[in-house]
Design a protein around this motif. Structure first.
Motif, PDB file in Angstrom:
ATOM      1  N   GLY A 169      -2.632   8.666  25.510  1.00  0.00           N
ATOM      2  CA  GLY A 169      -3.166   7.736  24.529  1.00  0.00           C
ATOM      3  C   GLY A 169      -2.489   7.856  23.184  1.00  0.00           C
ATOM      4  N   ALA A 170      -2.980   7.075  22.254  1.00  0.00           N
ATOM      5  CA  ALA A 170      -2.427   7.034  20.896  1.00  0.00           C
ATOM      6  C   ALA A 170      -2.959   8.201  20.066  1.00  0.00           C
ATOM      7  CB  ALA A 170      -2.787   5.717  20.233  1.00  0.00           C
ATOM      8  N   PHE A 171      -2.049   8.899  19.414  1.00  0.00           N
ATOM      9  CA  PHE A 171      -2.381   9.974  18.484  1.00  0.00           C
ATOM     10  C   PHE A 171      -1.926   9.551  17.097  1.00  0.00           C
ATOM     11  CE2 PHE A 171      -2.759  12.189  22.382  1.00  0.00           C
ATOM     12  CZ  PHE A 171      -3.594  13.270  22.150  1.00  0.00           C
ATOM     13  N   THR A 172      -2.764   9.808  16.115  1.00  0.00           N
ATOM     14  CA  THR A 172      -2.447   9.453  14.734  1.00  0.00           C
ATOM     15  C   THR A 172      -2.513  10.706  13.867  1.00  0.00           C
ATOM     16  OG1 THR A 172      -3.374   7.242  14.996  1.00  0.00           O
ATOM     17  CG2 THR A 172      -3.145   8.056  12.742  1.00  0.00           C
ATOM     18  N   THR A 173      -1.469  10.910  13.076  1.00  0.00           N
ATOM     19  CA  THR A 173      -1.484  11.956  12.058  1.00  0.00           C
ATOM     20  C   THR A 173      -1.621  11.246  10.722  1.00  0.00           C
ATOM     21  OG1 THR A 173      -0.082  13.396  13.389  1.00  0.00           O
ATOM     22  CG2 THR A 173      -0.242  13.902  11.047  1.00  0.00           C
ATOM     23  N   ARG A 174      -2.623  11.680   9.944  1.00  0.00           N
ATOM     24  CA  ARG A 174      -2.970  11.001   8.690  1.00  0.00           C
ATOM     25  C   ARG A 174      -3.097  12.022   7.559  1.00  0.00           C
ATOM     26  NH1 ARG A 174      -6.715   8.334  10.651  1.00  0.00           N
ATOM     27  NH2 ARG A 174      -5.751   6.300  10.543  1.00  0.00           N
ATOM     28  N   TYR A 175      -2.542  11.662   6.410  1.00  0.00           N
ATOM     29  CA  TYR A 175      -2.690  12.473   5.204  1.00  0.00           C
ATOM     30  C   TYR A 175      -3.358  11.625   4.134  1.00  0.00           C
ATOM     31  CZ  TYR A 175      -1.654  14.939   0.895  1.00  0.00           C
ATOM     32  OH  TYR A 175      -1.772  15.570  -0.322  1.00  0.00           O
ATOM     33  N   VAL A 176      -4.391  12.168   3.500  1.00  0.00           N
ATOM     34  CA  VAL A 176      -5.076  11.497   2.393  1.00  0.00           C
ATOM     35  C   VAL A 176      -5.108  12.468   1.221  1.00  0.00           C
ATOM     36  CG1 VAL A 176      -7.212  10.434   1.593  1.00  0.00           C
ATOM     37  CG2 VAL A 176      -6.486  10.124   3.971  1.00  0.00           C
ATOM     38  N   ARG A 177      -4.520  12.057   0.127  1.00  0.00           N
ATOM     39  CA  ARG A 177      -4.451  12.897  -1.067  1.00  0.00           C
ATOM     40  C   ARG A 177      -5.743  12.777  -1.867  1.00  0.00           C
ATOM     41  NH1 ARG A 177       0.911  12.192  -3.822  1.00  0.00           N
ATOM     42  NH2 ARG A 177       0.297  10.022  -3.785  1.00  0.00           N
ATOM     43  N   HIS A 178      -6.250  13.898  -2.388  1.00  0.00           N
ATOM     44  CA  HIS A 178      -7.422  13.878  -3.269  1.00  0.00           C
ATOM     45  C   HIS A 178      -7.021  13.218  -4.579  1.00  0.00           C
ATOM     46  CE1 HIS A 178      -9.422  16.464  -0.475  1.00  0.00           C
ATOM     47  NE2 HIS A 178      -8.685  17.523  -0.761  1.00  0.00           N
ATOM     48  N   GLY A 179      -7.904  12.394  -5.109  1.00  0.00           N
ATOM     49  CA  GLY A 179      -7.609  11.739  -6.383  1.00  0.00           C
ATOM     50  C   GLY A 179      -6.467  10.749  -6.245  1.00  0.00           C
ATOM     51  N   HIS A 180      -6.391  10.082  -5.068  1.00  0.00           N
ATOM     52  CA  HIS A 180      -5.281   9.167  -4.806  1.00  0.00           C
ATOM     53  C   HIS A 180      -5.243   8.024  -5.807  1.00  0.00           C
ATOM     54  CE1 HIS A 180      -7.987   6.193  -3.127  1.00  0.00           C
ATOM     55  NE2 HIS A 180      -8.505   7.104  -2.352  1.00  0.00           N
ATOM     56  N   GLY A 181      -4.118   7.375  -5.830  1.00  0.00           N
ATOM     57  CA  GLY A 181      -3.936   6.232  -6.719  1.00  0.00           C
ATOM     58  C   GLY A 181      -3.434   6.613  -8.096  1.00  0.00           C
ATOM     59  N   THR A 182      -3.444   7.896  -8.419  1.00  0.00           N
ATOM     60  CA  THR A 182      -3.029   8.310  -9.755  1.00  0.00           C
ATOM     61  C   THR A 182      -1.619   8.866  -9.763  1.00  0.00           C
ATOM     62  OG1 THR A 182      -3.957  10.507  -9.411  1.00  0.00           O
ATOM     63  CG2 THR A 182      -5.390   8.863 -10.441  1.00  0.00           C
ATOM     64  N   ARG A 183      -1.028   9.043  -8.596  1.00  0.00           N
ATOM     65  CA  ARG A 183       0.314   9.624  -8.530  1.00  0.00           C
ATOM     66  C   ARG A 183       1.282   8.638  -7.897  1.00  0.00           C
ATOM     67  NH1 ARG A 183      -2.359  14.870  -6.272  1.00  0.00           N
ATOM     68  NH2 ARG A 183      -3.153  15.730  -8.192  1.00  0.00           N
ATOM     69  N   THR A 184       2.559   8.885  -8.124  1.00  0.00           N
ATOM     70  CA  THR A 184       3.576   8.015  -7.544  1.00  0.00           C
ATOM     71  C   THR A 184       3.684   8.236  -6.033  1.00  0.00           C
ATOM     72  OG1 THR A 184       5.261   9.686  -7.984  1.00  0.00           O
ATOM     73  CG2 THR A 184       4.921   8.022  -9.678  1.00  0.00           C
ATOM     74  N   PRO A 185       4.165   7.243  -5.284  1.00  0.00           N
ATOM     75  CA  PRO A 185       4.339   7.390  -3.840  1.00  0.00           C
ATOM     76  C   PRO A 185       5.244   8.568  -3.498  1.00  0.00           C
ATOM     77  CG  PRO A 185       4.605   5.107  -4.493  1.00  0.00           C
ATOM     78  CD  PRO A 185       4.530   5.919  -5.752  1.00  0.00           C
ATOM     79  N   THR A 186       4.929   9.242  -2.411  1.00  0.00           N
ATOM     80  CA  THR A 186       5.655  10.425  -1.967  1.00  0.00           C
ATOM     81  C   THR A 186       6.113  10.219  -0.531  1.00  0.00           C
ATOM     82  OG1 THR A 186       4.219  11.780  -3.351  1.00  0.00           O
ATOM     83  CG2 THR A 186       5.435  12.920  -1.638  1.00  0.00           C
ATOM     84  N   ALA A 187       7.356  10.614  -0.228  1.00  0.00           N
ATOM     85  CA  ALA A 187       7.859  10.512   1.140  1.00  0.00           C
ATOM     86  C   ALA A 187       7.337  11.687   1.969  1.00  0.00           C
ATOM     87  CB  ALA A 187       9.380  10.510   1.144  1.00  0.00           C
ATOM     88  N   LEU A 188       6.780  11.370   3.147  1.00  0.00           N
ATOM     89  CA  LEU A 188       6.234  12.373   4.055  1.00  0.00           C
ATOM     90  C   LEU A 188       6.775  12.144   5.457  1.00  0.00           C
ATOM     91  CD1 LEU A 188       2.443  12.071   3.168  1.00  0.00           C
ATOM     92  CD2 LEU A 188       4.058  13.740   2.257  1.00  0.00           C
ATOM     93  N   GLN A 189       6.997  13.221   6.179  1.00  0.00           N
ATOM     94  CA  GLN A 189       7.311  13.148   7.596  1.00  0.00           C
ATOM     95  C   GLN A 189       6.038  13.590   8.322  1.00  0.00           C
ATOM     96  OE1 GLN A 189      10.426  15.814   8.898  1.00  0.00           O
ATOM     97  NE2 GLN A 189      11.015  14.443  10.546  1.00  0.00           N
ATOM     98  N   LEU A 190       5.548  12.761   9.254  1.00  0.00           N
ATOM     99  CA  LEU A 190       4.309  13.062   9.955  1.00  0.00           C
ATOM    100  C   LEU A 190       4.568  13.181  11.446  1.00  0.00           C
ATOM    101  CD1 LEU A 190       1.929  10.583   8.126  1.00  0.00           C
ATOM    102  CD2 LEU A 190       2.080  13.043   7.793  1.00  0.00           C
TER     103      LEU A 190
END
Length: 127
Positions: A47-68
């Protein structure tokens, strides 16, 4: 209500608040200094597996490149990391999905690579 009963009620409520679990981390997740990393999927099947990252206090920092991605293990081995891909956070979060075929007794954990450093979730195992 008398002063004595009111004080007893406040003390009882205070004890409940102190004993209540705070910040319980869901299965398949890992709490990081700046956010939470999670993996979701049907361990023990295909089946489908999802890896998710949610930053605390989001929306206040610039976008960041992540490998998931993910990592698998069973009673014999822990496999090398597998990657779903790389993307930039949007509003402080990022998620990528891929299909895995996992066996009963196997475990999967989420992986994130950011600036050459890897982060992992707790293992999510089949029943």
């Amino acid at each position: 209500m008398s002063h004595r009963r009111a004080r007893a009620a406040v003390l009882t409520l205070g004890a409940l608040l102190v004993l209540a679990p705070v910040g319980v981390t869901p299965k398949g997740c890992g709490d990081l200094t700046g956010g939470r990393l999670c993996v979701e999927g049907p361990v023990g099947g295909k089946g489908a597996f999802t890896t998710r990252y949610v930053r605390h206090g989001h929306g206040t920092r610039t976008p960041t490149a992540l490998q998931l991605g993910y990592q698998r293990k069973d009673t014999r081995i822990t496999a090398f990391p597998g990657w779903f891909g790389t993307l930039r956070t949007e509003d402080g979060s990022a998620a990528l999905t891929g299909t895995l075929d996992t066996a009963r007794g196997e475990c999967v954990r989420g992986l994130m690579n950011h600036d050459g450093r890897e982060y992992v979730t707790e293992w999510l195992c089949s029943n």
